[in-house]
Each structure stands twice: as C-alpha cells, then as structure tokens.
Design a protein around this motif. Structure first.
Motif, PDB file in Angstrom:
ATOM      1  N   ILE A   1       0.837  -1.186  -0.025  1.00 39.02           N
ATOM      2  CA  ILE A   1       0.073   0.155   0.078  1.00 39.02           C
ATOM      3  C   ILE A   1       0.927   1.205   0.186  1.00 39.02           C
ATOM      4  N   LEU A   2       2.051   1.044   0.883  1.00 44.94           N
ATOM      5  CA  LEU A   2       2.855   2.391   0.781  1.00 44.94           C
ATOM      6  C   LEU A   2       3.260   2.623  -0.620  1.00 44.94           C
ATOM      7  N   VAL A   3       3.821   1.736  -1.099  1.00 47.07           N
ATOM      8  CA  VAL A   3       4.494   1.879  -2.634  1.00 47.07           C
ATOM      9  C   VAL A   3       3.442   2.507  -3.428  1.00 47.07           C
ATOM     10  N   ILE A   4       2.017   1.806  -3.660  1.00 45.18           N
ATOM     11  CA  ILE A   4       1.356   2.092  -4.651  1.00 45.18           C
ATOM     12  C   ILE A   4       0.722   3.535  -4.302  1.00 45.18           C
ATOM     13  N   THR A   5       0.431   3.784  -3.046  1.00 45.91           N
ATOM     14  CA  THR A   5      -0.300   5.219  -2.897  1.00 45.91           C
ATOM     15  C   THR A   5       0.826   6.100  -3.111  1.00 45.91           C
ATOM     16  N   THR A   6       2.034   5.978  -2.751  1.00 45.49           N
ATOM     17  CA  THR A   6       3.064   6.919  -2.912  1.00 45.49           C
ATOM     18  C   THR A   6       3.161   7.354  -4.533  1.00 45.49           C
ATOM     19  N   ILE A   7       3.180   6.073  -5.236  1.00 46.06           N
ATOM     20  CA  ILE A   7       3.441   6.405  -6.815  1.00 46.06           C
ATOM     21  C   ILE A   7       2.139   7.180  -7.103  1.00 46.06           C
ATOM     22  N   LEU A   8       0.889   6.862  -6.998  1.00 44.87           N
ATOM     23  CA  LEU A   8      -0.442   7.386  -7.276  1.00 44.87           C
ATOM     24  C   LEU A   8      -0.322   8.712  -6.982  1.00 44.87           C
ATOM     25  N   PHE A   9       0.177   9.231  -5.583  1.00 49.74           N
ATOM     26  CA  PHE A   9      -0.039  10.581  -5.314  1.00 49.74           C
ATOM     27  C   PHE A   9       0.929  11.381  -6.053  1.00 49.74           C
ATOM     28  N   ALA A  10       2.232  10.793  -6.092  1.00 51.09           N
ATOM     29  CA  ALA A  10       2.962  11.497  -7.144  1.00 51.09           C
ATOM     30  C   ALA A  10       2.480  11.579  -8.559  1.00 51.09           C
TER      31      ALA A  10
ATOM     32  N   ARG B   1      -0.590  11.879  -9.494  1.00 54.68           N
ATOM     33  CA  ARG B   1      -1.781  12.866  -9.165  1.00 54.68           C
ATOM     34  C   ARG B   1      -1.394  14.343  -9.245  1.00 54.68           C
ATOM     35  N   LEU B   2      -0.200  14.419  -8.335  1.00 56.96           N
ATOM     36  CA  LEU B   2       0.378  15.814  -8.351  1.00 56.96           C
ATOM     37  C   LEU B   2       0.773  16.165  -9.772  1.00 56.96           C
ATOM     38  N   TYR B   3       1.579  15.302 -10.374  1.00 62.19           N
ATOM     39  CA  TYR B   3       2.128  15.521 -11.908  1.00 62.19           C
ATOM     40  C   TYR B   3       0.857  15.790 -12.662  1.00 62.19           C
ATOM     41  N   ALA B   4      -0.220  15.247 -12.676  1.00 66.56           N
ATOM     42  CA  ALA B   4      -1.266  15.365 -13.469  1.00 66.56           C
ATOM     43  C   ALA B   4      -1.718  16.561 -13.215  1.00 66.56           C
ATOM     44  N   ARG B   5      -1.878  17.196 -12.363  1.00 65.20           N
ATOM     45  CA  ARG B   5      -2.618  18.518 -11.858  1.00 65.20           C
ATOM     46  C   ARG B   5      -1.371  19.701 -12.557  1.00 65.20           C
TER      47      ARG B   5
ATOM     48  N   ARG C   1      -5.344  24.579  -8.444  1.00 64.76           N
ATOM     49  CA  ARG C   1      -5.754  23.323  -7.524  1.00 64.76           C
ATOM     50  C   ARG C   1      -6.944  23.707  -6.675  1.00 64.76           C
ATOM     51  N   GLY C   2      -7.698  22.792  -6.330  1.00 69.52           N
ATOM     52  CA  GLY C   2      -9.033  22.939  -5.677  1.00 69.52           C
ATOM     53  C   GLY C   2      -8.788  22.122  -4.454  1.00 69.52           C
ATOM     54  N   TRP C   3      -9.725  22.049  -3.754  1.00 67.73           N
ATOM     55  CA  TRP C   3      -9.665  21.300  -2.503  1.00 67.73           C
ATOM     56  C   TRP C   3      -9.708  19.987  -2.579  1.00 67.73           C
ATOM     57  N   ASP C   4     -10.369  19.533  -3.517  1.00 63.39           N
ATOM     58  CA  ASP C   4      -9.931  17.895  -3.632  1.00 63.39           C
ATOM     59  C   ASP C   4      -8.550  17.618  -3.767  1.00 63.39           C
ATOM     60  N   ASP C   5      -7.444  18.526  -4.113  1.00 65.15           N
ATOM     61  CA  ASP C   5      -6.318  18.271  -4.308  1.00 65.15           C
ATOM     62  C   ASP C   5      -5.564  18.388  -2.747  1.00 65.15           C
ATOM     63  N   HIS C   6      -6.052  19.515  -2.340  1.00 60.93           N
ATOM     64  CA  HIS C   6      -5.584  20.001  -0.838  1.00 60.93           C
ATOM     65  C   HIS C   6      -5.826  19.061   0.235  1.00 60.93           C
ATOM     66  N   VAL C   7      -6.799  18.361   0.101  1.00 59.42           N
ATOM     67  CA  VAL C   7      -7.387  17.440   1.378  1.00 59.42           C
ATOM     68  C   VAL C   7      -6.390  16.086   1.280  1.00 59.42           C
ATOM     69  N   LEU C   8      -5.810  16.021   0.039  1.00 54.46           N
ATOM     70  CA  LEU C   8      -5.047  14.658  -0.134  1.00 54.46           C
ATOM     71  C   LEU C   8      -3.827  14.807   0.680  1.00 54.46           C
TER      72      LEU C   8
ATOM     73  N   ALA D   1      -9.194   8.341  -4.816  1.00 56.17           N
ATOM     74  CA  ALA D   1      -9.180   9.658  -4.768  1.00 56.17           C
ATOM     75  C   ALA D   1      -7.954  10.034  -5.957  1.00 56.17           C
ATOM     76  N   CYS D   2      -6.885   9.487  -5.927  1.00 56.16           N
ATOM     77  CA  CYS D   2      -5.878   9.798  -6.921  1.00 56.16           C
ATOM     78  C   CYS D   2      -6.241   9.454  -8.274  1.00 56.16           C
ATOM     79  N   LEU D   3      -6.937   8.369  -8.427  1.00 59.34           N
ATOM     80  CA  LEU D   3      -6.962   7.778  -9.701  1.00 59.34           C
ATOM     81  C   LEU D   3      -7.973   8.701 -10.549  1.00 59.34           C
ATOM     82  N   ILE D   4      -8.964   9.070  -9.841  1.00 59.84           N
ATOM     83  CA  ILE D   4     -10.183   9.900 -10.545  1.00 59.84           C
ATOM     84  C   ILE D   4      -9.509  11.334 -10.924  1.00 59.84           C
ATOM     85  N   GLY D   5      -8.530  11.811 -10.481  1.00 58.65           N
ATOM     86  CA  GLY D   5      -8.050  13.101 -10.847  1.00 58.65           C
ATOM     87  C   GLY D   5      -6.705  12.960 -12.125  1.00 58.65           C
ATOM     88  N   MET D   6      -6.778  11.838 -12.650  1.00 62.10           N
ATOM     89  CA  MET D   6      -5.622  11.682 -13.355  1.00 62.10           C
ATOM     90  C   MET D   6      -5.599  11.815 -14.994  1.00 62.10           C
TER      91      MET D   6
END
Length: 381
Positions: A31-40, A42-46, A53-60, A273-278
């Motif tokens: 979970i640590l590896v997957i979520t770290t990759i997806l979070f990175a 997501r930030l790159y996609a935005r 950036r909206g609150w949907d990004d900030h609360v992550l 939450a990360c996947l839906i914004g990519m």
C-alpha cells in the motif's frame, strides 16, 4: 504476574513459533508503494493543467500524511508489539509488549479514521467542482457532512471505550472497564460502507441525463466508480471482524488479518481519490497507447460540463456580438453598421431579393447558415 504466565508445554509443537507478522508488513509495504506512486502521479497530472488546484487536491496531502502514520503504526505493531504472533508467545517473551500492542492499536485509530474520511471527501469535492445542478450540489454537501460527522463520532467513541482512558492499553489499572469493543469494531464499519454507497450514487443522476451514447455514458460512469473502489476492502474488512471475532477477543495479537485489511482499505480509499483526477496524464501517453485507451478515460469534468452536443437552441440567442443592422433607413447608421462596436461589419438582408440586388453590383458576398448548438440547457439554465 510471572506465575500467571502459561507454560510452553501447554501448547502443541510450532504453536508458539507461529508468526504471521510478515503478511501485515507485506500489505502495508504494498500500500505504501502504490499510494506513493499514485499520489506523485496525481500531483504531476494536476501540474499539466492550467486550472488552479482545488480542495480536492489539498485534502489529499493530510490524507497521505495520516496514511503514512497508519503504516508506521502497523510496522511498530509487528516489530515492537508482537503482532502476528499468538498472545501466549508474546506474554512469555515480554508481557509489556501486550500493553504496547494495545497502545499502538489506540493510536492507529487516530490515523485510520481521518485518512479514510479525507480521501472520500476529496472525491465528493471533485464532484462539487463538476456539478452545477442545485440538488446534486446539495447532495454532495450532505454526503460531506455525513463523512465528517461519522469521523468525529468514531474518534469520540474511541475516547470513551474504556474508563479510565488509560485502561485501553494498561489492563493492570484497578477498577477499569471497557464496553463491548468487538461489537464496536463490527458496527463502526457499516457507516463507512454507507458512505461509499452514497459516493457511488452521487453522479448517477447527472450521468443518466447525458445526451450521449450508451458506451460513452458507461465509460464516464466507470471513471466515477473508481471513487468508490474502497468499498470492496471495507466490506471484506467488516467480514473479518465477524468471522475472526473469537481470535480478536481471545488472541488479539494473532489477529493479523484485520490489520492487513485495515491498511488495504485505507490505501484503496486514497488510491481511488488519486485515480479519479489523473485524466491530464492521458495526453502524455504515446500515440499507440492512446488509440487503445478506452473512452472511459475521458475527463470527467469535461464530459459532465458538455452534456449533449445535439440540442438546438429553442430561443433567440442575444449577445454583444449578434445585434447587426443592415437597414439603410436606420438613420445615421448606414448599411453594414452595427449596434455594438464589438460586432463585425457584416451586411444582413431581409429577403433573398435584397441579396440578389446587391449581388448584381458585381460585389462578392458569402451567404452563411449558422446553426448554434448548445448543451447546457439542463445543467446551465
């Protein structure tokens, strides 16, 4: 206290050596590896879009920090408190480890509950950025209120499960007592599942109203459903508290399955939450992949804001660019003059005879039929 310790002879061979802590470490690390990759990602996609950036990004961000705290607690449970081993084995090795196990279990709730809540709130806030229908937005705010209220209620209940609170991790305190903790663990999972169901049905009305093909609507629905994939892990985790109830009560340090699914559930909520914004990453895919990429990757925001591209306007469209006058009798305004200075100097004709009369003067005119289509009639009144 040492006299109360069990004797190794009371247990069958291999019982005291059994250790499933590796399964918890494996689940937490995955979970640590997957979520770290997806979070990175997501930030790159935005960063690929010009939109703010909206609150949907900030609360992550706090959701990810809390997820890290949860994973750290699980590592400590295995390495420092004997999680994955039978409680008899842990007691014979060091009775203080059981107290440490219970304290880390108490701390774990402070990471697990708010992280789940923030990940799901991020999905609903994204819907708020998309939906313009009044009732859809009210439903989003209601779901956010439910998620926040459930989080606060769970944290407050965790402070009241034992009296005094220290008895939660130190069972040597005289006169301490706790309510039925197993029942509490079982019941607190159902509001989580209810929240997932609410998130899942939020976009149905909007998607159903799209004037688009069935495959396209199915693709958009598939993207939205990624925001509820955590419900799968939540249901499995809930079942564990029922099927493994005896182990949780009588051999708590050996209840590694419940801890593994706790990490998986929290990670799946965050991943959703990360996947839906990519969607912006799709534009960076190689051309040969784009041709094979399913229509379900269409950007949710764009798909929902352009509802139907075949609706003809039923009323005149007025704007500063559409009031053009071609009547020579319009006073000081000669033929080709306009009411608004922003509009183009284009002559207009009431009849085709007027057009042919000017055409006979050897001038070149272009007759254009302009058909205005709009797709905001339903959601943008």
């Amino acid at each position: 206290m040492a006299a109360a310790l069990p004797s190794p002879d009371q247990f069958p061979p291999g019982y005291l050596e059994e250790n499933n802590g590796g399964r918890v470490i494996a689940a937490a690390t995955t979970i640590l590896v997957i979520t770290t990759i997806l979070f990175a990602l997501r930030l790159y996609a935005r960063s690929l879009t010009s939109a703010a950036r909206g609150w949907d990004d900030h609360v992550l961000i706090p959701a990810y920090i809390l997820l890290l705290g949860l994973i750290g607690s699980l590592y400590a449970e295995v390495l420092q408190a004997g999680l994955g081993r039978h409680v008899a084995s842990v007691m014979m090795e060091d009775p203080k480890k059981v107290n440490r196990y219970l304290m880390l279990l108490y701390i774990l709730d402070w990471f697990y509950v708010p992280s789940n809540m923030l990940s799901r709130v991020s999905v609903v806030v994204l819907y708020l950025r998309i939906f313009t229908d009044k009732w859809a937005r009210i439903a989003c705010y209601a779901v956010i209120g439910f998620l926040v209220a459930n989080c606060l209620a769970t944290i407050i209940a965790a402070q009241l499960e034992c009296t005094p609170l220290a008895y939660t991790w130190d069972r040597s305190i005289q006169g301490g007592k706790c309510f039925n903790q197993l029942l509490w663990y079982q019941l607190t999972n159902f509001p989580n599942i209810l929240g997932d169901v609410l998130i899942m049905i939020l976009p149905i009305r909007t998607i159903w109203g799209l004037k688009a093909s069935v495959p396209r609507r199915a693709g958009i629905a598939a993207v939205c459903l990624t925001g509820s994939i955590g419900m799968i892990a939540s249901c499995v985790r809930t079942s564990v508290f029922y099927t493994k109830g005896d182990v949780i009560l009588n051999d708590p340090t050996f209840a590694d399955e419940a801890f593994s699914w706790t990490a998986i559930e929290c990670g799946m909520y965050f991943s959703a939450a990360c996947l839906i914004g990519m969607r912006p990453l799709y534009s960076r895919l190689p051309a040969f992949l784009k041709t094979r990429f399913p229509n379900a990757t269409e950007k949710v925001e764009g798909a929902l804001s352009h509802q139907a591209d075949r609706l003809r306007l039923k009323r005149p469209y007025n704007s500063d660019y559409s009031s053009i006058h071609g009547d020579e009798s319009s006073g000081s305004r000669g033929r080709g003059s306009v009411q608004h200075p922003q509009a183009a100097m284009v002559p207009t004709y009431q009849t085709r005879d007027d057009f042919m009369r000017d055409a006979n003067r050897s001038q070149i005119y272009v007759e254009t039929n302009i058909e205005i289509r709009r797709d905001f009639d339903r959601y943008y009144p």
